[in-house]
Design a protein around this motif. Structure first.
Motif, PDB file in Angstrom:
ATOM      1  N   ASP A 272      78.189 -13.169  -2.935  1.00  0.00           N
ATOM      2  CA  ASP A 272      78.565 -12.932  -1.548  1.00  0.00           C
ATOM      3  C   ASP A 272      77.464 -12.214  -0.793  1.00  0.00           C
ATOM      4  O   ASP A 272      77.473 -12.164   0.428  1.00  0.00           O
ATOM      5  CB  ASP A 272      79.844 -12.088  -1.470  1.00  0.00           C
ATOM      6  CG  ASP A 272      81.019 -12.792  -2.117  1.00  0.00           C
ATOM      7  OD1 ASP A 272      80.989 -14.034  -2.199  1.00  0.00           O
ATOM      8  OD2 ASP A 272      81.955 -12.094  -2.541  1.00  0.00           O
ATOM      9  N   GLY A 273      76.536 -11.616  -1.502  1.00  0.00           N
ATOM     10  CA  GLY A 273      75.462 -10.900  -0.854  1.00  0.00           C
ATOM     11  C   GLY A 273      75.785  -9.437  -0.609  1.00  0.00           C
ATOM     12  O   GLY A 273      74.985  -8.717  -0.030  1.00  0.00           O
ATOM     13  N   TYR A 274      76.959  -8.952  -1.011  1.00  0.00           N
ATOM     14  CA  TYR A 274      77.351  -7.562  -0.808  1.00  0.00           C
ATOM     15  C   TYR A 274      77.563  -6.853  -2.141  1.00  0.00           C
ATOM     16  O   TYR A 274      78.066  -7.457  -3.098  1.00  0.00           O
ATOM     17  CB  TYR A 274      78.691  -7.463  -0.064  1.00  0.00           C
ATOM     18  CG  TYR A 274      78.664  -7.901   1.374  1.00  0.00           C
ATOM     19  CD1 TYR A 274      77.764  -7.355   2.268  1.00  0.00           C
ATOM     20  CD2 TYR A 274      79.582  -8.817   1.846  1.00  0.00           C
ATOM     21  CE1 TYR A 274      77.764  -7.728   3.594  1.00  0.00           C
ATOM     22  CE2 TYR A 274      79.588  -9.200   3.165  1.00  0.00           C
ATOM     23  CZ  TYR A 274      78.675  -8.652   4.045  1.00  0.00           C
ATOM     24  OH  TYR A 274      78.674  -9.027   5.356  1.00  0.00           O
ATOM     25  N   THR A 275      77.208  -5.596  -2.157  1.00  0.00           N
ATOM     26  CA  THR A 275      77.650  -4.752  -3.266  1.00  0.00           C
ATOM     27  C   THR A 275      79.004  -4.183  -2.852  1.00  0.00           C
ATOM     28  O   THR A 275      79.450  -4.386  -1.718  1.00  0.00           O
ATOM     29  CB  THR A 275      76.664  -3.596  -3.518  1.00  0.00           C
ATOM     30  OG1 THR A 275      76.634  -2.762  -2.366  1.00  0.00           O
ATOM     31  CG2 THR A 275      75.269  -4.100  -3.847  1.00  0.00           C
ATOM     32  N   ALA A 276      79.650  -3.462  -3.726  1.00  0.00           N
ATOM     33  CA  ALA A 276      80.951  -2.891  -3.392  1.00  0.00           C
ATOM     34  C   ALA A 276      80.836  -1.914  -2.233  1.00  0.00           C
ATOM     35  O   ALA A 276      81.680  -1.907  -1.313  1.00  0.00           O
ATOM     36  CB  ALA A 276      81.550  -2.189  -4.607  1.00  0.00           C
ATOM     37  N   GLU A 277      79.786  -1.109  -2.242  1.00  0.00           N
ATOM     38  CA  GLU A 277      79.589  -0.157  -1.141  1.00  0.00           C
ATOM     39  C   GLU A 277      79.339  -0.881   0.179  1.00  0.00           C
ATOM     40  O   GLU A 277      79.893  -0.517   1.212  1.00  0.00           O
ATOM     41  CB  GLU A 277      78.426   0.775  -1.465  1.00  0.00           C
ATOM     42  CG  GLU A 277      78.707   1.709  -2.612  1.00  0.00           C
ATOM     43  CD  GLU A 277      77.511   2.562  -2.968  1.00  0.00           C
ATOM     44  OE1 GLU A 277      76.454   2.428  -2.332  1.00  0.00           O
ATOM     45  OE2 GLU A 277      77.648   3.357  -3.894  1.00  0.00           O
ATOM     46  N   GLU A 278      78.489  -1.890   0.132  1.00  0.00           N
ATOM     47  CA  GLU A 278      78.181  -2.633   1.346  1.00  0.00           C
ATOM     48  C   GLU A 278      79.423  -3.348   1.883  1.00  0.00           C
ATOM     49  O   GLU A 278      79.649  -3.419   3.082  1.00  0.00           O
ATOM     50  CB  GLU A 278      77.069  -3.648   1.087  1.00  0.00           C
ATOM     51  CG  GLU A 278      75.731  -3.022   0.794  1.00  0.00           C
ATOM     52  CD  GLU A 278      74.703  -4.028   0.295  1.00  0.00           C
ATOM     53  OE1 GLU A 278      73.514  -3.698   0.376  1.00  0.00           O
ATOM     54  OE2 GLU A 278      75.087  -5.130  -0.160  1.00  0.00           O
ATOM     55  N   PHE A 279      80.239  -3.866   0.981  1.00  0.00           N
ATOM     56  CA  PHE A 279      81.461  -4.547   1.399  1.00  0.00           C
ATOM     57  C   PHE A 279      82.358  -3.609   2.192  1.00  0.00           C
ATOM     58  O   PHE A 279      82.859  -3.966   3.256  1.00  0.00           O
ATOM     59  CB  PHE A 279      82.218  -5.097   0.196  1.00  0.00           C
ATOM     60  CG  PHE A 279      83.605  -5.550   0.532  1.00  0.00           C
ATOM     61  CD1 PHE A 279      83.807  -6.758   1.160  1.00  0.00           C
ATOM     62  CD2 PHE A 279      84.710  -4.752   0.252  1.00  0.00           C
ATOM     63  CE1 PHE A 279      85.085  -7.174   1.493  1.00  0.00           C
ATOM     64  CE2 PHE A 279      85.981  -5.154   0.573  1.00  0.00           C
ATOM     65  CZ  PHE A 279      86.179  -6.373   1.199  1.00  0.00           C
TER      66      PHE A 279
ATOM     67  N   ARG B 115      87.481   6.015   7.278  1.00  0.00           N
ATOM     68  CA  ARG B 115      86.589   6.654   6.312  1.00  0.00           C
ATOM     69  C   ARG B 115      86.333   5.726   5.147  1.00  0.00           C
ATOM     70  O   ARG B 115      87.186   4.902   4.788  1.00  0.00           O
ATOM     71  CB  ARG B 115      87.215   7.920   5.755  1.00  0.00           C
ATOM     72  CG  ARG B 115      87.302   9.032   6.726  1.00  0.00           C
ATOM     73  CD  ARG B 115      87.822  10.264   6.012  1.00  0.00           C
ATOM     74  NE  ARG B 115      87.909  11.368   6.933  1.00  0.00           N
ATOM     75  CZ  ARG B 115      88.290  12.566   6.580  1.00  0.00           C
ATOM     76  NH1 ARG B 115      88.612  12.821   5.340  1.00  0.00           N
ATOM     77  NH2 ARG B 115      88.348  13.520   7.471  1.00  0.00           N
ATOM     78  N   LEU B 116      85.186   5.895   4.529  1.00  0.00           N
ATOM     79  CA  LEU B 116      84.883   5.126   3.334  1.00  0.00           C
ATOM     80  C   LEU B 116      85.713   5.673   2.165  1.00  0.00           C
ATOM     81  O   LEU B 116      86.055   6.869   2.136  1.00  0.00           O
ATOM     82  CB  LEU B 116      83.405   5.247   2.986  1.00  0.00           C
ATOM     83  CG  LEU B 116      82.449   4.526   3.929  1.00  0.00           C
ATOM     84  CD1 LEU B 116      81.004   4.893   3.589  1.00  0.00           C
ATOM     85  CD2 LEU B 116      82.639   3.032   3.835  1.00  0.00           C
ATOM     86  N   PRO B 117      86.041   4.853   1.195  1.00  0.00           N
ATOM     87  CA  PRO B 117      86.787   5.324   0.027  1.00  0.00           C
ATOM     88  C   PRO B 117      85.984   6.383  -0.719  1.00  0.00           C
ATOM     89  O   PRO B 117      84.759   6.446  -0.632  1.00  0.00           O
ATOM     90  CB  PRO B 117      86.963   4.079  -0.833  1.00  0.00           C
ATOM     91  CG  PRO B 117      86.684   2.933   0.052  1.00  0.00           C
ATOM     92  CD  PRO B 117      85.817   3.429   1.130  1.00  0.00           C
ATOM     93  N   ARG B 118      86.697   7.204  -1.499  1.00  0.00           N
ATOM     94  CA  ARG B 118      86.051   8.236  -2.266  1.00  0.00           C
ATOM     95  C   ARG B 118      85.079   7.628  -3.266  1.00  0.00           C
ATOM     96  O   ARG B 118      85.390   6.611  -3.897  1.00  0.00           O
ATOM     97  CB  ARG B 118      87.118   9.026  -3.039  1.00  0.00           C
ATOM     98  CG  ARG B 118      86.764  10.451  -3.160  1.00  0.00           C
ATOM     99  CD  ARG B 118      87.762  11.263  -3.886  1.00  0.00           C
ATOM    100  NE  ARG B 118      89.124  10.801  -3.858  1.00  0.00           N
ATOM    101  CZ  ARG B 118      90.098  11.316  -4.584  1.00  0.00           C
ATOM    102  NH1 ARG B 118      89.843  12.289  -5.396  1.00  0.00           N
ATOM    103  NH2 ARG B 118      91.313  10.843  -4.511  1.00  0.00           N
ATOM    104  N   GLY B 119      83.932   8.201  -3.404  1.00  0.00           N
ATOM    105  CA  GLY B 119      82.940   7.697  -4.334  1.00  0.00           C
ATOM    106  C   GLY B 119      81.942   6.736  -3.728  1.00  0.00           C
ATOM    107  O   GLY B 119      80.969   6.361  -4.352  1.00  0.00           O
ATOM    108  N   VAL B 120      82.188   6.322  -2.499  1.00  0.00           N
ATOM    109  CA  VAL B 120      81.263   5.423  -1.827  1.00  0.00           C
ATOM    110  C   VAL B 120      80.424   6.282  -0.891  1.00  0.00           C
ATOM    111  O   VAL B 120      80.907   6.847   0.069  1.00  0.00           O
ATOM    112  CB  VAL B 120      82.002   4.321  -1.031  1.00  0.00           C
ATOM    113  CG1 VAL B 120      81.017   3.440  -0.291  1.00  0.00           C
ATOM    114  CG2 VAL B 120      82.867   3.521  -1.956  1.00  0.00           C
ATOM    115  N   MET B 121      79.160   6.382  -1.191  1.00  0.00           N
ATOM    116  CA  MET B 121      78.183   7.172  -0.447  1.00  0.00           C
ATOM    117  C   MET B 121      78.614   8.570  -0.287  1.00  0.00           C
ATOM    118  O   MET B 121      79.160   9.277   0.209  1.00  0.00           O
ATOM    119  CB  MET B 121      77.812   6.544   0.859  1.00  0.00           C
ATOM    120  CG  MET B 121      76.986   5.320   0.621  1.00  0.00           C
ATOM    121  SD  MET B 121      76.290   4.865   2.181  1.00  0.00           S
ATOM    122  CE  MET B 121      75.791   3.253   1.862  1.00  0.00           C
TER     123      MET B 121
END
Length: 120
Positions: free
Chosen positions: A94-101, A114-120
């Motif tokens: 897909d061209g995305y990592t989990a963080e990018e998604f 907000r981004l989920p916990r653990g993402v950046m």
């Protein structure tokens, strides 16, 4: 009921056990419990009863059972690496990592998220 002194009872038990078996017992203490040679956990009163049994020479069902011999750890050889039944791809299709998604997904929403916990 009389109060038992922990050090007196344990010292008397060690002496009786050593006289009966020829070696000192391994006593593990936990709060309120005593394990003798890795056996069943006993209260201090039960240890006092065992001391009386050992000094009188009587045998009972509650006699101290010796723990099984401890197994020594042996070195094991590492088996050869088995080939996986699947292949691992390093590129995302897909061209995305989990963080990018998550960044893209939450940016498309109409409200601030907000981004989920653990993402950046």
């Amino acid at each position: 009921m009389s109060k038992l002194d922990k050090t007196e009872v344990l010292n008397a038990f060690e002496a009786a056990y050593e006289a009966a078996n020829g070696n000192k017992p391994e006593i593990t203490t936990k709060p309120g419990w005593y394990s003798i040679d890795g056996g069943k956990n006993l209260r201090l009163a039960e240890v006092a009863e065992l001391t009386e049994q050992l000094t009188s020479g009587g045998s009972s069902e509650k006699t101290v059972k010796k723990a099984p011999a401890k197994k020594t750890k042996t070195k094991t050889t590492v088996p050869a690496v088995k080939k996986a039944a699947f292949t691992v791809t390093t590129e995302n299709e897909d061209g995305y990592t989990a963080e990018e998604f998550w960044i893209v997904y939450l940016a498309r929403k109409e409200h601030d998220c907000r981004l989920p916990r653990g993402v950046m």
